[in-house]
Design an enzyme around this catalytic site. Structure first.
Site, mmCIF file in Angstrom:
data_model
loop_
_atom_site.group_PDB
_atom_site.id
_atom_site.type_symbol
_atom_site.label_atom_id
_atom_site.label_comp_id
_atom_site.label_asym_id
_atom_site.label_seq_id
_atom_site.Cartn_x
_atom_site.Cartn_y
_atom_site.Cartn_z
ATOM 1 N N ARG A 99 0.846 -1.325 0.014
ATOM 2 C CA ARG A 99 -0.072 -0.055 -0.043
ATOM 3 C C ARG A 99 1.032 1.277 -0.101
ATOM 4 O O ARG A 99 0.672 2.232 -0.760
ATOM 5 C CB ARG A 99 -0.841 -0.096 1.161
ATOM 6 C CG ARG A 99 -1.966 1.132 1.203
ATOM 7 C CD ARG A 99 -2.887 1.081 0.090
ATOM 8 N NE ARG A 99 -2.530 1.653 -1.039
ATOM 9 C CZ ARG A 99 -3.079 1.348 -2.270
ATOM 10 N NH1 ARG A 99 -3.959 0.297 -2.364
ATOM 11 N NH2 ARG A 99 -2.736 2.142 -3.246
ATOM 12 N N LYS A 134 2.872 25.103 -2.836
ATOM 13 C CA LYS A 134 1.519 24.389 -2.693
ATOM 14 C C LYS A 134 1.587 22.883 -2.969
ATOM 15 O O LYS A 134 1.025 22.085 -3.896
ATOM 16 C CB LYS A 134 0.488 25.175 -3.670
ATOM 17 C CG LYS A 134 0.260 26.390 -3.244
ATOM 18 C CD LYS A 134 -0.868 26.966 -4.344
ATOM 19 C CE LYS A 134 -1.033 28.429 -4.049
ATOM 20 N NZ LYS A 134 -2.185 29.263 -4.934
ATOM 21 N N LYS A 166 5.604 39.372 -2.053
ATOM 22 C CA LYS A 166 4.146 39.324 -2.232
ATOM 23 C C LYS A 166 3.533 40.413 -1.803
ATOM 24 O O LYS A 166 4.246 41.290 -1.024
ATOM 25 C CB LYS A 166 3.525 38.151 -1.805
ATOM 26 C CG LYS A 166 4.199 36.997 -2.449
ATOM 27 C CD LYS A 166 3.611 35.290 -1.909
ATOM 28 C CE LYS A 166 2.208 35.089 -2.653
ATOM 29 N NZ LYS A 166 2.377 34.890 -3.984
ATOM 30 N N GLU A 196 6.103 40.099 -6.769
ATOM 31 C CA GLU A 196 4.542 40.048 -7.247
ATOM 32 C C GLU A 196 3.811 41.523 -7.622
ATOM 33 O O GLU A 196 4.111 42.088 -6.723
ATOM 34 C CB GLU A 196 3.811 39.226 -6.415
ATOM 35 C CG GLU A 196 2.469 39.034 -6.733
ATOM 36 C CD GLU A 196 1.741 38.296 -5.592
ATOM 37 O OE1 GLU A 196 1.649 37.177 -5.694
ATOM 38 O OE2 GLU A 196 1.049 38.989 -4.897
ATOM 39 N N ASP A 217 0.404 38.607 -11.002
ATOM 40 C CA ASP A 217 -0.573 37.812 -10.287
ATOM 41 C C ASP A 217 -1.860 38.192 -10.841
ATOM 42 O O ASP A 217 -2.505 39.504 -10.737
ATOM 43 C CB ASP A 217 -0.385 38.210 -8.852
ATOM 44 C CG ASP A 217 -1.507 37.504 -8.029
ATOM 45 O OD1 ASP A 217 -1.648 36.157 -8.331
ATOM 46 O OD2 ASP A 217 -2.224 38.085 -7.361
#
Length: 285
Positions: A99, A134, A166, A196, A217
């Site tokens: 598994r 992510k 950011k 960004e 963005d």
């Protein structure tokens, strides 16, 4: 495959097996401790294979005498009902490792397959498909390896090997020019600085402040085309290489149109976040 990745594979597998086996595989006790068996893994759908090293490591960790013979390799395209590998060894060990081994193979093949789909969608353009942070917690290097197997490219690995400024960084630092100046003062020599922006106005401000890597963005296609034109004009004036990256609300329906705007890179969180495991089956023979 680098030593760092090999070391991480061992760690990934150790965690997975500890989580699954715990104090022991009770169901495997139904089989004689001396029984030897063989099995094969078959793909139930078309995919790009990835994760063979994790698969092997699972079986070898449970029983070093296990033998695996691969008929394909990472990065290969496979079809439905294609035999991928043959596994043999102690039957209890094969059942115990099965598994965890398949979990790695199915998940990493899903990432590689998703990436290849995007790479194929923009074939013939100059853009590159790039991943993000992510990723599944604890499996970042594994997933980023799978992106490369699918033909994509890696962005920064973590917070330590690149500076990506950011909107919240900009707000906290007092503005685009200010945050770029601060970034240049602290960045190690081999670390890139990317900022960004959310509008053409911010793009111009970043260029005037000396930015050479810019993330656009949630720009529309028309805005991306304008951003490319602005950066090219700036490049001609300053003789600087400007790298533009599109990000946000990108899918297979619009990725080619985005690539055709002339951006250098397209980053897609869905390469590693929004995936569905490839259907694989391991059967004793």
């Amino acid at each position: 495959m680098s030593y760092n990745l090999i070391e991480r594979i061992n760690d990934d597998v150790s965690r997975a097996l500890t989580e699954d086996i715990g104090t022991g595989d009770l169901t495997a006790l139904l089989v004689s401790a001396q029984q030897q068996s063989a099995a094969q893994v078959v793909s139930k759908e078309s995919a790009v294979l990835c994760g063979t090293a994790w698969f092997d490591c699972c079986f070898k960790a449970v029983s070093p005498e296990s033998e695996i013979r691969w008929l394909v390799k990472d990065g290969d395209a496979v079809t439905a009902q294609q035999k991928l590998c043959e596994v043999s060894g102690n039957a209890r060990a094969l059942l115990t490792a099965e598994r965890s081994a398949l979990n790695f193979l199915q998940m990493l093949s899903a990432v590689a397959t998703q990436t290849r789909t995007y790479v194929d969608a923009i074939a013939g353009t100059s853009a590159k498909i790039v991943d993000t942070r992510k990723t599944l917690p604890g499996l970042r290097l594994a997933q980023k390896y799978a992106v490369k197997c699918g033909g994509g490219f890696n962005h920064r690995i973590g917070l330590y090997d690149g500076i990506l400024i950011k909107e919240n960084h900009i707000a906290a630092a007092g503005g685009i020019a200010e945050v770029l100046k601060q970034a240049r003062s602290i960045a190690p020599k081999d670390v890139f600085i990317q900022i960004e922006v959310e509008s053409i106005s911010q793009l111009r401000t970043a260029l005037d402040a000396g930015a050479v890597m810019i993330l656009l963005d949630n720009f529309t296609v028309n805005q991306l085309e304008e951003a490319v034109a602005v950066s090219r004009d700036y490049r001609h004036k300053s003789d600087q290489r400007i790298l533009l990256e599109a990000s946000g609300n990108i899918d297979l329906d619009n990725v080619r149109r985005i690539a055709e705007t002339g951006v250098d890179r397209i980053s897609i969180g869905g390469l590693t976040k929004n995936i569905q495991a490839i259907d694989l089956s391991m059967r004793f023979v």
